[in-house]
Design a protein around this motif. Sequence first.
Motif, PDB file in Angstrom:
ATOM      1  N   ASN A  32      10.493 -43.963   2.630  1.00  0.00           N
ATOM      2  CA  ASN A  32      10.588 -45.376   3.003  1.00  0.00           C
ATOM      3  C   ASN A  32       9.848 -46.253   1.993  1.00  0.00           C
ATOM      4  O   ASN A  32       8.634 -46.138   1.826  1.00  0.00           O
ATOM      5  N   PHE A  33      10.602 -47.119   1.312  1.00  0.00           N
ATOM      6  CA  PHE A  33      10.026 -48.072   0.361  1.00  0.00           C
ATOM      7  C   PHE A  33      10.234 -49.484   0.928  1.00  0.00           C
ATOM      8  O   PHE A  33      11.355 -49.842   1.305  1.00  0.00           O
ATOM      9  N   LYS A  63       6.026 -51.538  -1.617  1.00  0.00           N
ATOM     10  CA  LYS A  63       5.032 -50.644  -1.034  1.00  0.00           C
ATOM     11  C   LYS A  63       5.567 -49.216  -1.088  1.00  0.00           C
ATOM     12  O   LYS A  63       6.664 -48.931  -0.599  1.00  0.00           O
ATOM     13  N   LEU A  64       4.791 -48.321  -1.695  1.00  0.00           N
ATOM     14  CA  LEU A  64       5.237 -46.943  -1.904  1.00  0.00           C
ATOM     15  C   LEU A  64       4.727 -46.031  -0.791  1.00  0.00           C
ATOM     16  O   LEU A  64       3.590 -46.179  -0.326  1.00  0.00           O
ATOM     17  N   PRO A  65       5.551 -45.081  -0.348  1.00  0.00           N
ATOM     18  CA  PRO A  65       5.109 -44.148   0.707  1.00  0.00           C
ATOM     19  C   PRO A  65       4.052 -43.184   0.175  1.00  0.00           C
ATOM     20  O   PRO A  65       4.051 -42.830  -1.006  1.00  0.00           O
ATOM     21  N   GLN A  66       3.176 -42.762   1.050  1.00  0.00           N
ATOM     22  CA  GLN A  66       2.132 -41.802   0.692  1.00  0.00           C
ATOM     23  C   GLN A  66       2.379 -40.513   1.471  1.00  0.00           C
ATOM     24  O   GLN A  66       2.208 -40.465   2.683  1.00  0.00           O
ATOM     25  N   LYS A  67       2.823 -39.486   0.761  1.00  0.00           N
ATOM     26  CA  LYS A  67       3.107 -38.195   1.383  1.00  0.00           C
ATOM     27  C   LYS A  67       2.313 -37.114   0.664  1.00  0.00           C
ATOM     28  O   LYS A  67       2.295 -37.060  -0.568  1.00  0.00           O
ATOM     29  N   SER A 113       1.263 -33.939  -1.181  1.00  0.00           N
ATOM     30  CA  SER A 113       1.874 -33.033  -2.166  1.00  0.00           C
ATOM     31  C   SER A 113       3.169 -33.569  -2.768  1.00  0.00           C
ATOM     32  O   SER A 113       3.854 -32.863  -3.499  1.00  0.00           O
ATOM     33  N   ILE A 114       3.536 -34.825  -2.461  1.00  0.00           N
ATOM     34  CA  ILE A 114       4.732 -35.436  -3.055  1.00  0.00           C
ATOM     35  C   ILE A 114       4.289 -36.532  -4.017  1.00  0.00           C
ATOM     36  O   ILE A 114       3.514 -37.418  -3.651  1.00  0.00           O
ATOM     37  N   ILE A 115       4.759 -36.463  -5.249  1.00  0.00           N
ATOM     38  CA  ILE A 115       4.462 -37.514  -6.214  1.00  0.00           C
ATOM     39  C   ILE A 115       5.663 -38.445  -6.314  1.00  0.00           C
ATOM     40  O   ILE A 115       6.799 -38.040  -6.069  1.00  0.00           O
ATOM     41  N   ILE A 116       5.400 -39.703  -6.658  1.00  0.00           N
ATOM     42  CA  ILE A 116       6.459 -40.698  -6.776  1.00  0.00           C
ATOM     43  C   ILE A 116       6.750 -40.926  -8.260  1.00  0.00           C
ATOM     44  O   ILE A 116       5.847 -41.214  -9.046  1.00  0.00           O
ATOM     45  N   ILE A 117       8.021 -40.768  -8.617  1.00  0.00           N
ATOM     46  CA  ILE A 117       8.474 -40.989  -9.988  1.00  0.00           C
ATOM     47  C   ILE A 117       9.244 -42.310 -10.036  1.00  0.00           C
ATOM     48  O   ILE A 117      10.049 -42.603  -9.145  1.00  0.00           O
ATOM     49  N   LYS A 174       0.859 -43.832  -9.251  1.00  0.00           N
ATOM     50  CA  LYS A 174      -0.296 -43.371  -8.489  1.00  0.00           C
ATOM     51  C   LYS A 174      -0.846 -44.453  -7.564  1.00  0.00           C
ATOM     52  O   LYS A 174      -1.681 -44.172  -6.705  1.00  0.00           O
ATOM     53  N   GLU A 175      -0.380 -45.702  -7.746  1.00  0.00           N
ATOM     54  CA  GLU A 175      -0.823 -46.780  -6.880  1.00  0.00           C
ATOM     55  C   GLU A 175       0.024 -46.808  -5.609  1.00  0.00           C
ATOM     56  O   GLU A 175       1.082 -46.192  -5.526  1.00  0.00           O
ATOM     57  N   THR A 176      -0.436 -47.553  -4.623  1.00  0.00           N
ATOM     58  CA  THR A 176       0.316 -47.672  -3.368  1.00  0.00           C
ATOM     59  C   THR A 176       1.298 -48.837  -3.407  1.00  0.00           C
ATOM     60  O   THR A 176       2.183 -48.932  -2.563  1.00  0.00           O
TER      61      THR A 176
END
Length: 315
Positions: A211-212, A227-231, A233-237, A264-266
Amino acid sequence: MFSFFLTLQIGISYANQPDDSSIKSISKKLSSVEMQWEENKNAVKYQVQVFNSKNKLLKTFESKTSLLKFKSTSGKVKIRGRFLDSYGKFSSWSDLTPIEVPPDPVKFNEADQTNKESFFAGRASNKTMKGKVLINWNQAPQAKKYLLKVYDNNTKTVLEKISNSTSAELFLEAGSFTFSITSIGNEEVMGKESFSPKKITVSSAQISDLNFEVANNPKNENQFEIKLPQKRSIIIIGKLEYSYHMSERIDKPWKLVGSLFEVKETIWSPPGNLTPGKYKISFWGRKDNWQDSIPFEYEFTVKPTINDLADINPN
């Protein structure tokens, strides 16, 4: 003296693969056994007796040559023989010789032999990291059950199981596999291992949709936040692409701006030094041994500021 020096066991052979109408009768077909023994120059004929594993006499055969063919159920049997000479006298019986009559091997469909694109498919679960695959094969004469073996690309055995039917449900990790079926007859006598030409393919699990959330700035249309999801062991590319300059007014293929980047930011906002034009930002989740999540895409336009317009037309 009567002695066996060679015993050959040969299963039933078919000119063509049996169709569905004959499948039910396959298990009732008997296996073919071919036996040969040392010929005696004084023999007029031979007698051969077949016993079951409990020494019960099953059948007595006569042959004028040192070769005998007969039908039998699969399992363990014992044989002995003697010969009749030209004087009408029988020799002594030989010692009982144990042999195993195997069931026929599994025969796979001819279509699978030629179709290299044919495979049993499954997809790994997001929770268990394993995928369910249902495989099946043809029935083999005299087979009571089957030994299934699954091999990875390094020919290492990753799974073994016994099936009482001609199908099996497997749970495997992502990867490509080959498998074999060995028919098992009466008294656990094993047939020949048969490798299926049809492979097993389990695709890796895919990260669930992320969810973005986009928040626009009502005071400045060139500014917004995602706003980026925080999960765990999952990195956001992320990937930023550019289509055209405002003065061109024509859609063009998307062109990558810079390179892919790890966020790496939220919260992500577009850089303030972007050239006016049309852009698209994409984000997706990545995790080892998983398929990337479906990309989130958001298109936006960077409009020229008053200073940009002044640079274009100073008058």
